[in-house]
Design a protein around this motif. Structure first.
Motif, PDB file in Angstrom:
ATOM      1  N   ASP A 194       0.823  -1.206   0.000  1.00  0.00           N
ATOM      2  CA  ASP A 194       0.000   0.000   0.000  1.00  0.00           C
ATOM      3  C   ASP A 194       0.856   1.255   0.000  1.00  0.00           C
ATOM      4  O   ASP A 194       0.546   2.259  -0.658  1.00  0.00           O
ATOM      5  CB  ASP A 194      -0.917  -0.024   1.220  1.00  0.00           C
ATOM      6  CG  ASP A 194      -1.913   1.118   1.209  1.00  0.00           C
ATOM      7  OD1 ASP A 194      -2.647   1.254   0.212  1.00  0.00           O
ATOM      8  OD2 ASP A 194      -1.945   1.877   2.194  1.00  0.00           O
ATOM      9  N   ILE A 210       2.076   2.079  -3.456  1.00  0.00           N
ATOM     10  CA  ILE A 210       1.041   2.741  -4.267  1.00  0.00           C
ATOM     11  C   ILE A 210       0.940   4.215  -3.898  1.00  0.00           C
ATOM     12  O   ILE A 210       0.894   5.101  -4.762  1.00  0.00           O
ATOM     13  CB  ILE A 210      -0.312   2.035  -4.066  1.00  0.00           C
ATOM     14  CG1 ILE A 210      -0.224   0.591  -4.592  1.00  0.00           C
ATOM     15  CG2 ILE A 210      -1.428   2.791  -4.767  1.00  0.00           C
ATOM     16  CD1 ILE A 210      -1.466  -0.240  -4.306  1.00  0.00           C
ATOM     17  N   GLU A 225       3.774   6.385  -5.273  1.00  0.00           N
ATOM     18  CA  GLU A 225       3.625   6.839  -6.653  1.00  0.00           C
ATOM     19  C   GLU A 225       2.674   8.022  -6.740  1.00  0.00           C
ATOM     20  O   GLU A 225       2.850   8.925  -7.578  1.00  0.00           O
ATOM     21  CB  GLU A 225       3.105   5.690  -7.520  1.00  0.00           C
ATOM     22  CG  GLU A 225       4.063   4.520  -7.636  1.00  0.00           C
ATOM     23  CD  GLU A 225       5.376   4.939  -8.267  1.00  0.00           C
ATOM     24  OE1 GLU A 225       5.353   5.824  -9.155  1.00  0.00           O
ATOM     25  OE2 GLU A 225       6.418   4.377  -7.885  1.00  0.00           O
ATOM     26  N   GLU A 226       1.691   8.058  -5.872  1.00  0.00           N
ATOM     27  CA  GLU A 226       0.728   9.157  -5.895  1.00  0.00           C
ATOM     28  C   GLU A 226       1.322  10.447  -5.347  1.00  0.00           C
ATOM     29  O   GLU A 226       0.789  11.530  -5.559  1.00  0.00           O
ATOM     30  CB  GLU A 226      -0.504   8.770  -5.063  1.00  0.00           C
ATOM     31  CG  GLU A 226      -1.285   7.590  -5.636  1.00  0.00           C
ATOM     32  CD  GLU A 226      -2.403   7.151  -4.710  1.00  0.00           C
ATOM     33  OE1 GLU A 226      -2.473   7.698  -3.582  1.00  0.00           O
ATOM     34  OE2 GLU A 226      -3.202   6.276  -5.107  1.00  0.00           O
TER      35      GLU A 226
END
Length: 407
Positions: free
Chosen positions: A172, A175, A178-179
């Motif tokens: 998580d 992810i 990357e955001e």
């Protein structure tokens, strides 16, 4: 006057002879019940090793006739003889025949001084009581240790499940990373601050850190103060399978290694390794995973001005009063012994010694009702041994060695 028929007189005589022989065989001193068959009253006596036959009246006559000393079990005549202490109430045993009637009671029942000036009390019962109490105490410790072991196995399995969840947390975080690439300038600022701090110390540490570790740390460090706190972990970390649920304070503290905050160095060597490498599930924690609960735990002991720290499945360190810390080895393997496969841990590749070679530590695990580091020794240069007590080292016994059946 009683009249006795010839037939009856014959039976009386036979019975008397038999009884006389039985009584005399029971009077032979210094023999165990298993050897009484060799000393039954008869006209002659065969030395137990079969070397000679002598008249039976020469048994225990204070003169050695048999080479094996078997004709003098109750005297000191034979140099190779031995005297059997019955010691009713305690453990029977043999003593050298030279100690028979020497004025010193070697048998707790004083049976070896039957013909001397010594006046010894029979202490067998008291000795037996103390030994029985000791054995009973050992068995109670073992039972309690086995119960605690089962509890720790369950706690270890719970910890393993939590580690699996941490792996999901790592996915998580990737992810979310990357955001938040747009926040890279904050990471650069953290990198600059960290570099300044390391220039005054060990700059090699920074070289080993990659941009992914720093970026992840920066993502968690919302206020950019150089440390991750419990609140920041709760605010930024979520479980992959339940993103809506906020981590509890206990869960956040567990991620921080039991503390309330974590700097970049500690993050790289603890939480980051757990999240990305998953090393904890590759270690052999025993057939029932009983040693799993020791992972991420550390135990300290102060000896001769040094503080020794054992972190099972991680490392062993020595810290002086001046604050200098030395690695005594990192987790290597289990060192199997003939009796138990999980009785010793080996920690290798510690800091080099002054005369060459790396420091290493062998940790011996013993059964106990508490988990603690008991002792540290250095029997040879830069080679350390530790005694470590824990309930998970307790092993059930199929047959407990007890006291002699005559007790």
């Amino acid at each position: 006057f009683i009249m006795v028929s010839p037939d009856m007189r014959f039976h009386v005589i036979i019975a008397a002879v038999f009884w006389f022989g039985f009584v005399d065989s029971r009077k032979i001193k210094g023999i165990s019940s298993s050897y009484k068959r060799f000393y039954r009253q008869r006209k002659s006596f065969l030395c137990i090793h079969g070397s000679k036959i002598i008249p039976f009246e020469q048994v225990n006559d204070d003169y050695c006739d048999c080479d094996d000393g078997s004709d003098e079990p109750g005297t000191s005549a034979c140099p190779r003889g031995r005297f059997y202490c019955t010691n009713l109430g305690f453990r029977p045993h043999y003593i050298p025949s030279s100690r028979v009637n020497d004025g010193i009671c070697d048998c707790c029942d004083a049976s070896d001084e039957y013909n001397s000036h010594a006046h010894c009390q029979n202490t067998c019962w008291n000795l037996g009581q103390r030994e029985r109490a000791y054995v009973a105490g050992q068995m109670r410790t073992l039972d309690e240790g086995l119960q605690l072991k089962q509890q720790l196995i369950e706690e270890g399995l719970l910890l393993w499940r939590e580690n699996r969840e941490l792996q999901q947390v790592a996915e998580d975080l990737q992810i979310k990373l990357e955001e938040h690439r747009r926040k890279k300038h904050k990471a650069d600022r953290l990198k600059e601050q960290t570099l300044k701090g390391l220039q005054a110390g060990d700059s090699s540490l920074f070289k080993r850190q990659n941009s992914t570790v720093i970026s992840t740390f920066q993502l968690l460090d919302s206020n950019n103060d150089g440390s991750i706190t419990v609140d920041e972990v709760q605010a930024k970390v979520a479980l992959v399978h339940d993103e809506e649920r906020v981590l509890s304070e206990d869960e956040a503290v567990a991620l921080l290694g039991g503390g309330d905050q974590m700097d970049l160095t500690k993050f790289q060597h603890t939480l980051w390794d757990i999240l990305t490498k998953g090393d904890s599930v590759k270690v052999n924690y025993g057939p029932d995973w009983e040693f799993l609960f020791l992972n991420s735990q550390c135990y300290k002991l102060n000896v001769y001005g040094y503080t020794y720290t054992l972190c099972p499945f991680n490392q062993v360190t020595q810290k002086s009063t001046a604050g200098t810390e030395v690695s005594l080895g990192r987790w290597g393997m289990w060192a199997a012994t003939p009796k138990h496969q999980y009785s010793q841990m080996v920690y290798e590749n510690g800091e080099p010694c002054w005369q060459g070679g790396s420091r290493s530590t062998t940790v011996t695990l013993t059964c106990g009702t508490e988990t603690a580091l008991l002792s540290v020794k250095e029997p040879s240069k830069c080679q350390y041994i530790m005694d470590f007590q824990t309930p998970v080292a307790c092993q059930p016994v199929l047959k407990q060695r007890g006291i002699h059946s005559e007790l």
